[in-house]
Write an enzyme that holds these catalytic residues in place. Sequence first.
Site, PDB file in Angstrom:
ATOM      1  N   VAL A  41      49.476  44.556  45.186  1.00 20.10           N
ATOM      2  CA  VAL A  41      48.721  43.642  46.047  1.00 20.10           C
ATOM      3  C   VAL A  41      47.523  43.169  45.232  1.00 20.10           C
ATOM      4  CG1 VAL A  41      47.431  43.373  48.187  1.00 20.10           C
ATOM      5  CG2 VAL A  41      49.498  44.779  48.160  1.00 20.10           C
ATOM      6  N   HIS A  42      47.606  41.937  44.771  1.00 22.15           N
ATOM      7  CA  HIS A  42      46.583  41.358  43.901  1.00 22.15           C
ATOM      8  C   HIS A  42      45.768  40.334  44.692  1.00 22.15           C
ATOM      9  CE1 HIS A  42      49.470  38.025  43.588  1.00 22.15           C
ATOM     10  NE2 HIS A  42      50.365  38.980  43.441  1.00 22.15           N
ATOM     11  N   ALA A  43      44.861  39.631  44.036  1.00 16.87           N
ATOM     12  CA  ALA A  43      43.931  38.731  44.733  1.00 16.87           C
ATOM     13  C   ALA A  43      44.652  37.657  45.544  1.00 16.87           C
ATOM     14  CB  ALA A  43      42.974  38.085  43.738  1.00 16.87           C
TER      15      ALA A  43
END
Length: 90
Positions: free
Chosen positions: A14-16
């Site tokens: 889960v990235h930006a």
Amino acid sequence: MISRPVTISDPLGVHARSAALLARAAEQFESSLWLSCHGERVSLARRLDVLALGVGQGDEVLVLADGLDEAEALEAIADRLAHGVEPFDG
């Protein structure tokens, strides 16, 4: 309140961008939505808190929903986490 475990498949976790898309998706529902991982639980509406969880590929998270449309909201968010977060179109 209902919940569903999900294993993260995205190689980036889960990235930006995915945290922002999840927050936007959560806004489409009346229900409150949370993500739990690594012993912490945060509101999906707070993208920086979601990002701070440090969720990586292969991590199991718990998606929680509470409200009038909780079943629909839970399914939509859990599906996106399991199969890759894409823009939500309602």
